[in-house]
Write a protein that holds these residues in place. Structure first.
Motif, PDB file in Angstrom:
ATOM      1  N   SER A 157      -7.819 -21.788 -11.755  1.00 25.68           N
ATOM      2  CA  SER A 157      -7.254 -20.532 -11.281  1.00 25.68           C
ATOM      3  C   SER A 157      -7.453 -19.474 -12.363  1.00 25.68           C
ATOM      4  O   SER A 157      -7.872 -19.776 -13.492  1.00 25.68           O
ATOM      5  N   ARG A 158      -7.109 -18.232 -12.031  1.00 25.59           N
ATOM      6  CA  ARG A 158      -7.275 -17.148 -12.978  1.00 25.59           C
ATOM      7  C   ARG A 158      -6.347 -17.320 -14.186  1.00 25.59           C
ATOM      8  O   ARG A 158      -6.682 -16.910 -15.299  1.00 25.59           O
ATOM      9  N   GLU A 159      -5.170 -17.926 -13.998  1.00 25.96           N
ATOM     10  CA  GLU A 159      -4.200 -18.075 -15.066  1.00 25.96           C
ATOM     11  C   GLU A 159      -4.404 -19.339 -15.887  1.00 25.96           C
ATOM     12  O   GLU A 159      -3.695 -19.563 -16.879  1.00 25.96           O
ATOM     13  N   SER A 160      -5.365 -20.177 -15.550  1.00 28.10           N
ATOM     14  CA  SER A 160      -5.571 -21.437 -16.271  1.00 28.10           C
ATOM     15  C   SER A 160      -6.054 -21.172 -17.691  1.00 28.10           C
ATOM     16  O   SER A 160      -6.807 -20.220 -17.937  1.00 28.10           O
ATOM     17  N   GLN A 161      -5.642 -22.011 -18.630  1.00 25.16           N
ATOM     18  CA  GLN A 161      -6.012 -21.899 -20.032  1.00 25.16           C
ATOM     19  C   GLN A 161      -6.976 -22.997 -20.473  1.00 25.16           C
ATOM     20  O   GLN A 161      -7.420 -23.000 -21.616  1.00 25.16           O
ATOM     21  N   THR A 162      -7.306 -23.898 -19.569  1.00 27.63           N
ATOM     22  CA  THR A 162      -8.213 -24.997 -19.899  1.00 27.63           C
ATOM     23  C   THR A 162      -9.382 -24.979 -18.921  1.00 27.63           C
ATOM     24  O   THR A 162      -9.193 -25.105 -17.703  1.00 27.63           O
ATOM     25  N   PRO A 163     -10.605 -24.786 -19.422  1.00 27.98           N
ATOM     26  CA  PRO A 163     -11.757 -24.759 -18.505  1.00 27.98           C
ATOM     27  C   PRO A 163     -12.034 -26.139 -17.923  1.00 27.98           C
ATOM     28  O   PRO A 163     -11.853 -27.165 -18.576  1.00 27.98           O
ATOM     29  N   MET A 164     -12.443 -26.149 -16.645  1.00 23.15           N
ATOM     30  CA  MET A 164     -12.803 -27.401 -15.992  1.00 23.15           C
ATOM     31  C   MET A 164     -14.238 -27.803 -16.289  1.00 23.15           C
ATOM     32  O   MET A 164     -14.546 -28.993 -16.384  1.00 23.15           O
ATOM     33  N   SER A 165     -15.161 -26.838 -16.392  1.00 21.68           N
ATOM     34  CA  SER A 165     -16.569 -27.164 -16.606  1.00 21.68           C
ATOM     35  C   SER A 165     -17.220 -26.067 -17.438  1.00 21.68           C
ATOM     36  O   SER A 165     -16.684 -24.956 -17.588  1.00 21.68           O
ATOM     37  N   LEU A 166     -18.363 -26.408 -17.972  1.00 21.07           N
ATOM     38  CA  LEU A 166     -19.139 -25.477 -18.794  1.00 21.07           C
ATOM     39  C   LEU A 166     -20.609 -25.660 -18.460  1.00 21.07           C
ATOM     40  O   LEU A 166     -21.115 -26.787 -18.431  1.00 21.07           O
ATOM     41  N   VAL A 167     -21.321 -24.541 -18.239  1.00 22.01           N
ATOM     42  CA  VAL A 167     -22.757 -24.559 -17.991  1.00 22.01           C
ATOM     43  C   VAL A 167     -23.424 -23.695 -19.046  1.00 22.01           C
ATOM     44  O   VAL A 167     -23.092 -22.500 -19.178  1.00 22.01           O
ATOM     45  N   VAL A 168     -24.336 -24.280 -19.811  1.00 23.43           N
ATOM     46  CA  VAL A 168     -25.103 -23.541 -20.818  1.00 23.43           C
ATOM     47  C   VAL A 168     -26.351 -23.012 -20.137  1.00 23.43           C
ATOM     48  O   VAL A 168     -27.209 -23.785 -19.696  1.00 23.43           O
ATOM     49  N   LEU A 169     -26.461 -21.697 -20.079  1.00 22.54           N
ATOM     50  CA  LEU A 169     -27.531 -21.065 -19.299  1.00 22.54           C
ATOM     51  C   LEU A 169     -28.787 -20.881 -20.159  1.00 22.54           C
ATOM     52  O   LEU A 169     -29.193 -19.774 -20.494  1.00 22.54           O
ATOM     53  N   GLU A 170     -29.430 -21.989 -20.498  1.00 20.06           N
ATOM     54  CA  GLU A 170     -30.697 -21.979 -21.223  1.00 20.06           C
ATOM     55  C   GLU A 170     -31.668 -22.915 -20.528  1.00 20.06           C
ATOM     56  O   GLU A 170     -31.294 -24.006 -20.099  1.00 20.06           O
ATOM     57  N   GLY A 171     -32.926 -22.469 -20.397  1.00 21.51           N
ATOM     58  CA  GLY A 171     -33.921 -23.289 -19.724  1.00 21.51           C
ATOM     59  C   GLY A 171     -33.641 -23.466 -18.252  1.00 21.51           C
ATOM     60  O   GLY A 171     -33.918 -24.546 -17.687  1.00 21.51           O
ATOM     61  N   CYS A 172     -33.114 -22.436 -17.616  1.00 23.65           N
ATOM     62  CA  CYS A 172     -32.762 -22.546 -16.207  1.00 23.65           C
ATOM     63  C   CYS A 172     -33.198 -21.288 -15.467  1.00 23.65           C
ATOM     64  O   CYS A 172     -33.536 -20.276 -16.074  1.00 23.65           O
ATOM     65  N   THR A 173     -33.166 -21.367 -14.160  1.00 24.49           N
ATOM     66  CA  THR A 173     -33.448 -20.224 -13.292  1.00 24.49           C
ATOM     67  C   THR A 173     -32.322 -20.093 -12.279  1.00 24.49           C
ATOM     68  O   THR A 173     -31.692 -21.088 -11.902  1.00 24.49           O
TER      69      THR A 173
END
Length: 254
Positions: free
Chosen positions: A57-73
């Motif tokens: 949610s917008r108020e959450s303080q802990t991210p659920m996932s992370l995507v590193v946007l390198e080598g992608c389209t």
């Protein structure tokens, strides 16, 4: 790639400005809880640099996932639900599953695709190279324009220059000018007529001055003794006149 979980979580929730934020639907990406088939899960996404975080949610303080946007389209895609405005993040590495996301409308979809496509360092590197190329072209154009302006000013000054120029100095002296009774300007020198005037002078413009009893200034007659004698004549005449007046004013002795 190894990341420090606490450092990444702090970066995701600190006060640093985000490049793009908004709600998106996701279908079973890494770290995303599974959902019923075809419905997707609505999450809050935050883009900072080349890192895309998702929160429950917008108020959450802990991210659920992370995507590193390198080598992608980033490209448009079809979601399980046809009415969704979906797009996918695809990686070049084999065996990596693409991230399927969907926005709430076409405007949001285009904004997210643009932001994600420009987030990688590879894209920034291309932008820097393009800007450097444009800067070099601008400098070359400015240099050519500056040279053309200088040539134009030089040609303009030459075309506007008068045909008759003031004569330069002869032997380091400028000729004096005086008007005669007719009103024409004559050049008058500062040296007497002497016997050492060369034949070249008599045949040139100096012959006219010699015929009028004037003293042309030329390298052949610039010796100090000649000049001293010429100017001394006037001084001697003035001194003799002064002496005569002085004698006339003295009373006669009885």
């Amino acid at each position: 790639m190894k990341l420090n979980k606490r450092s990444v979580a702090h970066y995701a929730t600190n006060d640093s400005p985000a490049d793009h934020t908004g709600f998106l639907r996701t279908w079973g990406g890494p770290g995303t809880p599974p959902t019923p088939s075809g419905t997707g899960r609505r999450c809050w996404f935050v883009l900072k640099g080349n890192l895309l975080f998702s929160f429950e949610s917008r108020e959450s303080q802990t991210p659920m996932s992370l995507v590193v946007l390198e080598g992608c389209t980033v490209e448009l895609a079809e979601a399980p639900v046809p009415e969704e405005f979906a797009f996918a993040i695809r990686f070049d590495a084999p065996g990596v599953r693409p991230h399927l996301l969907a926005a709430d409308g076409q405007v949001a979809q285009e904004a997210w695709v643009k932001a994600l496509s420009r987030a990688s360092f590879g894209y920034m590197r291309l932008v820097v190279r393009e800007l450097e190329s444009q800067l070099q072209d601008a400098r070359r154009s400015l240099a050519l324009h500056h040279c053309a302006s200088q040539k134009a000013v030089a040609s303009c000054s030459k075309s506007q220059a008068p045909d008759r120029r003031t004569p330069g100095p002869e032997n380091g002296h400028f000729l004096l000018r005086e008007r005669n009774s007719v009103g024409t300007v004559e050049e008058r020198g500062s040296r007497p007529v002497g016997r050492d005037v060369t034949e070249w002078e008599l045949q040139g413009p100096a012959s006219l001055l010699l015929s009028r009893g004037q003293s042309p200034v030329s390298p052949e007659t610039s010796c100090f003794s000649t000049l001293h004698d010429w100017y001394g004549k006037e001084i001697i005449e003035l001194r003799q006149g002064w002496q005569q007046r002085a004698k006339g004013s003295q009373p006669e002795n009885k």
